[in-house]
Design a protein around this motif. Structure first.
Motif, PDB file in Angstrom:
ATOM      1  N   ASP A 101       0.825  -1.206   0.000  1.00  0.00           N
ATOM      2  CA  ASP A 101       0.000   0.000   0.000  1.00  0.00           C
ATOM      3  C   ASP A 101       0.861   1.260   0.000  1.00  0.00           C
ATOM      4  O   ASP A 101       1.980   1.274   0.517  1.00  0.00           O
ATOM      5  N   GLY A 102       0.294   2.314  -0.545  1.00  0.00           N
ATOM      6  CA  GLY A 102       0.914   3.636  -0.467  1.00  0.00           C
ATOM      7  C   GLY A 102      -0.165   4.708  -0.434  1.00  0.00           C
ATOM      8  O   GLY A 102      -1.252   4.521  -0.986  1.00  0.00           O
ATOM      9  N   LEU A 103       0.114   5.819   0.240  1.00  0.00           N
ATOM     10  CA  LEU A 103      -0.816   6.949   0.281  1.00  0.00           C
ATOM     11  C   LEU A 103      -0.104   8.164  -0.310  1.00  0.00           C
ATOM     12  O   LEU A 103       0.929   8.597   0.214  1.00  0.00           O
ATOM     13  N   ILE A 104      -0.656   8.691  -1.405  1.00  0.00           N
ATOM     14  CA  ILE A 104      -0.003   9.756  -2.155  1.00  0.00           C
ATOM     15  C   ILE A 104      -0.806  11.043  -2.024  1.00  0.00           C
ATOM     16  O   ILE A 104      -2.035  11.034  -2.142  1.00  0.00           O
ATOM     17  N   GLU A 105      -0.108  12.165  -1.785  1.00  0.00           N
ATOM     18  CA  GLU A 105      -0.776  13.473  -1.713  1.00  0.00           C
ATOM     19  C   GLU A 105      -0.994  13.995  -3.136  1.00  0.00           C
ATOM     20  O   GLU A 105      -0.328  14.921  -3.604  1.00  0.00           O
ATOM     21  N   THR A 106      -1.951  13.393  -3.805  1.00  0.00           N
ATOM     22  CA  THR A 106      -2.215  13.731  -5.202  1.00  0.00           C
ATOM     23  C   THR A 106      -2.970  15.043  -5.360  1.00  0.00           C
ATOM     24  O   THR A 106      -3.258  15.447  -6.488  1.00  0.00           O
ATOM     25  N   ASP A 107      -3.291  15.719  -4.257  1.00  0.00           N
ATOM     26  CA  ASP A 107      -3.971  17.014  -4.380  1.00  0.00           C
ATOM     27  C   ASP A 107      -3.002  18.137  -4.742  1.00  0.00           C
ATOM     28  O   ASP A 107      -3.434  19.220  -5.145  1.00  0.00           O
ATOM     29  N   TRP A 108      -1.686  17.882  -4.618  1.00  0.00           N
ATOM     30  CA  TRP A 108      -0.704  18.907  -4.990  1.00  0.00           C
ATOM     31  C   TRP A 108       0.482  18.355  -5.777  1.00  0.00           C
ATOM     32  O   TRP A 108       1.162  19.102  -6.489  1.00  0.00           O
ATOM     33  N   SER A 109       0.715  17.049  -5.681  1.00  0.00           N
ATOM     34  CA  SER A 109       1.973  16.482  -6.162  1.00  0.00           C
ATOM     35  C   SER A 109       2.051  16.389  -7.686  1.00  0.00           C
ATOM     36  O   SER A 109       1.149  15.854  -8.330  1.00  0.00           O
ATOM     37  N   PRO A 110       3.177  16.874  -8.278  1.00  0.00           N
ATOM     38  CA  PRO A 110       3.402  16.693  -9.713  1.00  0.00           C
ATOM     39  C   PRO A 110       4.175  15.418 -10.015  1.00  0.00           C
ATOM     40  O   PRO A 110       4.641  15.212 -11.130  1.00  0.00           O
ATOM     41  N   TYR A 111       4.331  14.548  -8.987  1.00  0.00           N
ATOM     42  CA  TYR A 111       5.172  13.360  -9.124  1.00  0.00           C
ATOM     43  C   TYR A 111       4.331  12.117  -9.424  1.00  0.00           C
ATOM     44  O   TYR A 111       3.286  11.900  -8.816  1.00  0.00           O
ATOM     45  N   SER A 112       4.812  11.319 -10.360  1.00  0.00           N
ATOM     46  CA  SER A 112       4.172  10.033 -10.609  1.00  0.00           C
ATOM     47  C   SER A 112       4.630   9.033  -9.547  1.00  0.00           C
ATOM     48  O   SER A 112       5.551   9.304  -8.767  1.00  0.00           O
ATOM     49  N   PHE A 113       3.999   7.873  -9.500  1.00  0.00           N
ATOM     50  CA  PHE A 113       4.351   6.866  -8.498  1.00  0.00           C
ATOM     51  C   PHE A 113       4.168   5.484  -9.116  1.00  0.00           C
ATOM     52  O   PHE A 113       3.577   5.328 -10.201  1.00  0.00           O
ATOM     53  N   THR A 114       4.674   4.487  -8.434  1.00  0.00           N
ATOM     54  CA  THR A 114       4.601   3.111  -8.915  1.00  0.00           C
ATOM     55  C   THR A 114       3.721   2.281  -7.984  1.00  0.00           C
ATOM     56  O   THR A 114       3.481   2.658  -6.835  1.00  0.00           O
ATOM     57  N   MET A 115       3.250   1.157  -8.505  1.00  0.00           N
ATOM     58  CA  MET A 115       2.542   0.166  -7.703  1.00  0.00           C
ATOM     59  C   MET A 115       3.471  -1.026  -7.526  1.00  0.00           C
ATOM     60  O   MET A 115       4.052  -1.528  -8.501  1.00  0.00           O
ATOM     61  N   ASN A 116       3.633  -1.479  -6.276  1.00  0.00           N
ATOM     62  CA  ASN A 116       4.627  -2.504  -5.980  1.00  0.00           C
ATOM     63  C   ASN A 116       4.017  -3.725  -5.300  1.00  0.00           C
ATOM     64  O   ASN A 116       3.093  -3.605  -4.485  1.00  0.00           O
ATOM     65  N   TRP A 117       4.551  -4.890  -5.678  1.00  0.00           N
ATOM     66  CA  TRP A 117       4.160  -6.161  -5.072  1.00  0.00           C
ATOM     67  C   TRP A 117       5.416  -6.837  -4.517  1.00  0.00           C
ATOM     68  O   TRP A 117       6.470  -6.830  -5.149  1.00  0.00           O
ATOM     69  N   LYS A 118       5.289  -7.434  -3.327  1.00  0.00           N
ATOM     70  CA  LYS A 118       6.418  -8.149  -2.711  1.00  0.00           C
ATOM     71  C   LYS A 118       6.269  -9.643  -2.969  1.00  0.00           C
ATOM     72  O   LYS A 118       5.278 -10.253  -2.554  1.00  0.00           O
ATOM     73  N   LEU A 119       7.236 -10.212  -3.690  1.00  0.00           N
ATOM     74  CA  LEU A 119       7.254 -11.654  -3.877  1.00  0.00           C
ATOM     75  C   LEU A 119       7.767 -12.300  -2.590  1.00  0.00           C
ATOM     76  O   LEU A 119       8.673 -11.776  -1.940  1.00  0.00           O
ATOM     77  N   VAL A 120       7.189 -13.440  -2.240  1.00  0.00           N
ATOM     78  CA  VAL A 120       7.421 -14.003  -0.910  1.00  0.00           C
ATOM     79  C   VAL A 120       8.384 -15.187  -0.939  1.00  0.00           C
ATOM     80  O   VAL A 120       9.345 -15.237  -0.164  1.00  0.00           O
ATOM     81  N   ARG A 121       8.144 -16.156  -1.814  1.00  0.00           N
ATOM     82  CA  ARG A 121       8.956 -17.373  -1.824  1.00  0.00           C
ATOM     83  C   ARG A 121       9.937 -17.328  -2.988  1.00  0.00           C
ATOM     84  O   ARG A 121       9.574 -16.961  -4.109  1.00  0.00           O
ATOM     85  N   ARG A 122      11.152 -17.734  -2.716  1.00  0.00           N
ATOM     86  CA  ARG A 122      12.178 -17.697  -3.746  1.00  0.00           C
ATOM     87  C   ARG A 122      11.972 -18.815  -4.763  1.00  0.00           C
ATOM     88  O   ARG A 122      11.492 -19.909  -4.438  1.00  0.00           O
ATOM     89  N   ASN A 123      12.292 -18.507  -6.003  1.00  0.00           N
ATOM     90  CA  ASN A 123      12.272 -19.474  -7.110  1.00  0.00           C
ATOM     91  C   ASN A 123      10.892 -20.072  -7.378  1.00  0.00           C
ATOM     92  O   ASN A 123      10.783 -21.171  -7.928  1.00  0.00           O
ATOM     93  N   VAL A 124       9.844 -19.363  -6.982  1.00  0.00           N
ATOM     94  CA  VAL A 124       8.469 -19.780  -7.280  1.00  0.00           C
ATOM     95  C   VAL A 124       7.855 -18.701  -8.180  1.00  0.00           C
ATOM     96  O   VAL A 124       7.662 -17.570  -7.740  1.00  0.00           O
ATOM     97  N   PRO A 125       7.545 -19.018  -9.426  1.00  0.00           N
ATOM     98  CA  PRO A 125       7.053 -17.986 -10.350  1.00  0.00           C
ATOM     99  C   PRO A 125       5.663 -17.476  -9.964  1.00  0.00           C
ATOM    100  O   PRO A 125       4.820 -18.216  -9.462  1.00  0.00           O
ATOM    101  N   VAL A 126       5.469 -16.192 -10.202  1.00  0.00           N
ATOM    102  CA  VAL A 126       4.172 -15.547 -10.016  1.00  0.00           C
ATOM    103  C   VAL A 126       3.653 -15.179 -11.402  1.00  0.00           C
ATOM    104  O   VAL A 126       4.385 -14.591 -12.206  1.00  0.00           O
ATOM    105  N   TYR A 127       2.412 -15.527 -11.668  1.00  0.00           N
ATOM    106  CA  TYR A 127       1.838 -15.307 -12.993  1.00  0.00           C
ATOM    107  C   TYR A 127       0.907 -14.097 -12.984  1.00  0.00           C
ATOM    108  O   TYR A 127      -0.004 -13.999 -12.152  1.00  0.00           O
ATOM    109  N   PHE A 128       1.131 -13.190 -13.909  1.00  0.00           N
ATOM    110  CA  PHE A 128       0.223 -12.077 -14.155  1.00  0.00           C
ATOM    111  C   PHE A 128      -0.306 -12.213 -15.579  1.00  0.00           C
ATOM    112  O   PHE A 128       0.476 -12.396 -16.514  1.00  0.00           O
TER     113      PHE A 128
END
Length: 290
Positions: free
Chosen positions: A129-156
């Motif tokens: 999660d993230g909370l962005i002050e988009t009422d004034w900010s000229p900055y873009s942002f990213t959406m991030n996911w944390k992978l949990v187990r090593r060497n296990v593929p995640v499908y999107f």
């Protein structure tokens, strides 16, 4: 009262990306026994609280378990090779980063809570999660996911929800005075209503078949356990009108429940009881009118 607004300005290619009002359905809820998960109204309503950003590409992401920035290997399907910058390994530590192709802005005082789709599941990946002050900010942002187990593929897959946008009043949390109160201090009708609710729930669970869930229709219909319409204590100021949302308004007679402000005139206003949200879709103003 003017309506609030949420605007998305493209800052890159939006090919394949979509934003739409969040649906009430979830695949895992469809798969529950007799779709019993949909009997939980708070769950269903929460599914809809925002707009969903959907993935434009098909790919797999695999974390080696290392901390460096290249530790997540992203492999795109042949039909998505030209969208290879949709998600990348940027921050390290098993974090997969989606570069959203928009700069978002909101009305003054409103920020944007960026999170994973509510009540959804992705094996081996947790949305951050993230909370962005988009009422004034000229900055873009990213959406991030944390992978949990090593060497296990995640499908999107193309169309998978990767982000939920939820506008949030930035000063809301600081306007609350919070306290623990003795249960005996709760209004008498609330104590009695809770007792009636517990008794009904226990009685229903006692006769429910294995795997069944007995929904509490009183809450669904905006009524107290004794069947009377829901209302705030008398003297409570009427809540501001809500536009664009389906609500059930109840005509409620004045209550005998003591008020927190004795002597204030007025009957008890009815709460706005929501079963779903009617969120407006994003209107495309980037194209010239036909």
């Amino acid at each position: 009262m003017s309506r609030l607004w949420l605007k998305a300005y493209p800052i890159g290619s939006t090919e394949g990306w979509t934003i739409e009002p969040a649906p009430h359905k979830r695949e895992w809820m469809d798969a529950t026994y007799k779709k019993v998960a949909y009997h939980c109204l708070p769950l269903v309503v929460a599914n809809q609280v925002g707009w969903i950003v959907r993935c434009p590409a098909n790919f797999t992401a695999t974390w080696s378990g290392k901390m460096d920035n290249n530790a997540v290997k992203v492999v795109y399907a042949p039909d998505s090779a030209h969208l290879a910058h949709t998600a990348v390994s940027h921050f390290g530590s098993g974090v997969l980063t989606f570069h959203l192709p928009w700069l978002f802005r909101t009305s003054p005082g409103i920020g944007l809570l960026i999170r994973g789709p509510t009540n959804d599941i992705k094996d081996n990946a947790v949305p951050l999660d993230g909370l962005i002050e988009t009422d004034w900010s000229p900055y873009s942002f990213t959406m991030n996911w944390k992978l949990v187990r090593r060497n296990v593929p995640v499908y999107f897959k193309k169309g998978d929800p990767v982000c939920m946008l939820q506008p949030f009043p930035l000063e809301l949390l600081e306007q609350f005075d919070c306290s623990f109160e003795p249960y005996a201090a709760a209004p008498g009708n609330i104590q009695q209503g809770h007792k009636d609710f517990v008794d009904k729930r226990l009685a229903g669970n006692a006769v429910a078949a294995q795997g069944e869930y007995v929904p509490h229709r009183d809450y669904y219909t905006g009524r107290f356990p004794d069947g009377s319409p829901a209302h705030y204590p008398p003297g409570t100021p009427a809540p501001p009108p809500i536009t664009g949302c389906p609500v059930h308004h109840h005509n409620v007679p004045p209550s005998t429940e003591p008020t927190s402000s004795p002597g204030e005139p007025g009957a008890a206003p009815a709460p706005a009881h929501r079963t779903k949200f009617q969120l407006k879709p994003f209107e495309d103003k980037t194209r010239p009118p036909v």
